[in-house]
Design a protein around this motif. Structure first.
Motif, short mmCIF file in Angstrom:
data_model
loop_
_atom_site.label_atom_id
_atom_site.label_comp_id
_atom_site.label_asym_id
_atom_site.label_seq_id
_atom_site.Cartn_x
_atom_site.Cartn_y
_atom_site.Cartn_z
N ASN A 186 -79.38 -59.00 54.12
CA ASN A 186 -80.01 -58.31 53.18
C ASN A 186 -79.52 -58.39 51.80
OD1 ASN A 186 -81.16 -56.11 51.64
ND2 ASN A 186 -80.18 -54.62 52.83
N CYS A 187 -80.76 -59.04 51.04
CA CYS A 187 -80.45 -59.46 49.58
C CYS A 187 -81.09 -58.32 48.82
CB CYS A 187 -81.11 -60.73 49.48
SG CYS A 187 -80.51 -62.24 50.14
N GLY A 188 -80.26 -57.35 48.44
CA GLY A 188 -80.61 -56.16 47.39
C GLY A 188 -81.79 -55.35 47.88
N HIS A 189 -82.14 -55.26 49.18
CA HIS A 189 -83.39 -54.48 49.75
C HIS A 189 -82.70 -53.26 50.42
CE1 HIS A 189 -87.49 -54.42 50.45
NE2 HIS A 189 -87.44 -53.76 51.54
N PRO A 190 -83.42 -52.05 50.42
CA PRO A 190 -83.19 -50.93 50.98
C PRO A 190 -83.04 -50.91 52.41
CG PRO A 190 -84.91 -50.49 49.65
CD PRO A 190 -84.80 -51.95 49.66
N TRP A 191 -82.07 -50.68 53.04
CA TRP A 191 -81.80 -50.63 54.67
C TRP A 191 -83.05 -49.88 55.36
CZ3 TRP A 191 -78.91 -54.21 56.74
CH2 TRP A 191 -78.15 -54.84 56.21
N PRO A 192 -83.35 -50.63 56.38
CA PRO A 192 -84.32 -49.88 57.43
C PRO A 192 -83.77 -48.74 57.91
CG PRO A 192 -84.24 -52.16 57.87
CD PRO A 192 -83.07 -51.80 57.02
N TYR A 193 -84.38 -47.62 58.36
CA TYR A 193 -84.18 -46.28 59.08
C TYR A 193 -84.48 -46.73 60.58
CZ TYR A 193 -83.48 -43.92 54.86
OH TYR A 193 -83.46 -43.35 53.56
N ARG A 194 -83.43 -46.47 61.44
CA ARG A 194 -83.60 -46.39 62.98
C ARG A 194 -84.05 -45.08 63.44
NH1 ARG A 194 -80.58 -49.39 66.83
NH2 ARG A 194 -78.88 -49.62 65.06
N LEU A 195 -85.03 -44.78 64.11
CA LEU A 195 -85.49 -43.44 64.63
C LEU A 195 -85.49 -43.40 66.19
CD1 LEU A 195 -87.23 -43.51 61.94
CD2 LEU A 195 -89.16 -42.54 63.01
N THR A 196 -84.39 -42.47 66.51
CA THR A 196 -84.04 -42.12 67.70
C THR A 196 -84.66 -40.74 68.05
OG1 THR A 196 -81.78 -41.44 67.40
CG2 THR A 196 -82.36 -43.70 67.61
N GLY A 197 -84.11 -40.08 69.23
CA GLY A 197 -84.65 -38.67 69.54
C GLY A 197 -83.91 -37.52 68.66
#
Length: 321
Positions: A186-197
């Motif tokens: 990651n170079c300065g970018h927002p982290w993704p979201y992990r969707l679970t139940g």
């Protein structure tokens, strides 16, 4: 002029002759205007088709499935009439695993499109050539450095009029192995979201590297181990335009809350998540957002990898036989 010189009726001062002359001139003038208008519309449509073709090549739609991952993507440009802007994304299957990139160029407009094209073009080659994510990121850094040197030798300006030396791009690289293990740089970018139940959680919380173009990357580029993407889990990669979209009262778009509700509803496809986020985003901002927005959604539709017996269990089974 030809009508007045060649037609005797045009030189007649009678009221009836004048009316006829006026009608003739109006008809001819209207015909000329309509002809020019039709020709200009044809040229505009032709130019638009060429622009759309070029834009689709630069930011091409991802395939619906990539090596067992269902994929959906969306880009909203802040520039009216443009399909692409300063955001970029790509996902591709390689011999090293499924690799994805999402990025956000400083500013928007034509200059940002050029920068995004330089980064995307480099990724599309490096993702297949390089064995490690660190190698891919090094290639993106070199491509960005070349682009900045070319801009410095040319118009000296970044997309928004700032000096080219202040131009940069945030980049997130992901690698998803066949067993679902996820690695990231990651170079300065927002982290993704992990969707679970149970809801939506950031994929990682490690401090990112600086964006490309601001500072040289450090010598050591350790990837972040982000755990395993289980069957049915969804990753939502996004640019900061999604979280920074404001409503009439200046409140930011609650992306995580929207994704949490979507996760609890257990959407079946990435397209369903995409529609949920897009609908909520447009309602929140009362129209198109003021900054470019990109969303890339990946859902693991692979079967669970077979479990390997431990050595102790193998010895016990052998002893029983």
């Amino acid at each position: 002029m030809a009508y007045r010189l060649a037609c005797p009726l045009a030189r007649d001062d009678a009221l009836g002759a004048r009316l006829v002359s006026s009608a003739v001139l109006c008809t001819v003038g209207t015909g000329i205007v309509l002809h020019v208008r039709r020709r200009m519309l044809r040229e505009v449509r032709h130019a638009r088709r060429i622009a759309e073709a070029a834009q689709s090549v630069l930011l091409r739609p991802p395939p619906p499935r990539v090596e067992g991952l269902a994929v959906a993507a969306l880009h909203l440009s802040a520039d009216p009439g443009a399909r692409i802007g300063g955001d970029l994304y790509e996902v591709t299957a390689t011999e090293h695993g499924v690799r994805a990139v999402i990025g956000d160029v400083r500013g928007h407009g034509l200059g940002a499109v050029r920068t995004g094209a330089a980064v995307l073009g480099s990724f599309r080659e490096a993702a297949h050539d390089e064995k490690t994510l660190a190698g891919v990121l090094r290639r993106l850094e070199r491509a960005m450095d070349r682009h900045l040197r070319e801009r410095a030798d040319g118009d000296h300006l970044a997309p928004d009029g700032a000096p080219a030396a202040e131009e940069f791009v945030t980049v997130l690289l992901l690698e998803i192995d066949p067993d679902g293990e996820v690695h990231a740089l990651n170079c300065g970018h927002p982290w993704p979201y992990r969707l679970t139940g149970t809801g939506a959680e950031p994929l990682a919380r490690a401090d990112p590297l600086p964006p490309l173009g601001l500072f040289p990357l450090p010598g050591d580029l350790p990837t972040a181990a982000c755990g395993r993407l289980l069957p049915g889990d969804i990753l939502v990669l996004h640019t900061d335009g999604a979280e920074e979209a404001r409503d009439a009262d200046g409140r930011f778009f609650p992306l995580r809350d929207v994704l949490t509700e979507a996760a609890r509803d257990r959407p079946g496809t990435p397209q369903a998540v995409l529609r949920t986020v897009l609908t909520a985003l447009l309602d929140h901002s009362a129209g198109p957002p003021k900054d470019d927005v990109a969303l890339l959604i990946l859902r693991n539709e692979r079967c669970s990898p077979p479990t390997r017996p431990t050595r102790g269990a193998s010895r016990s089974a052998t002893a029983d036989r």
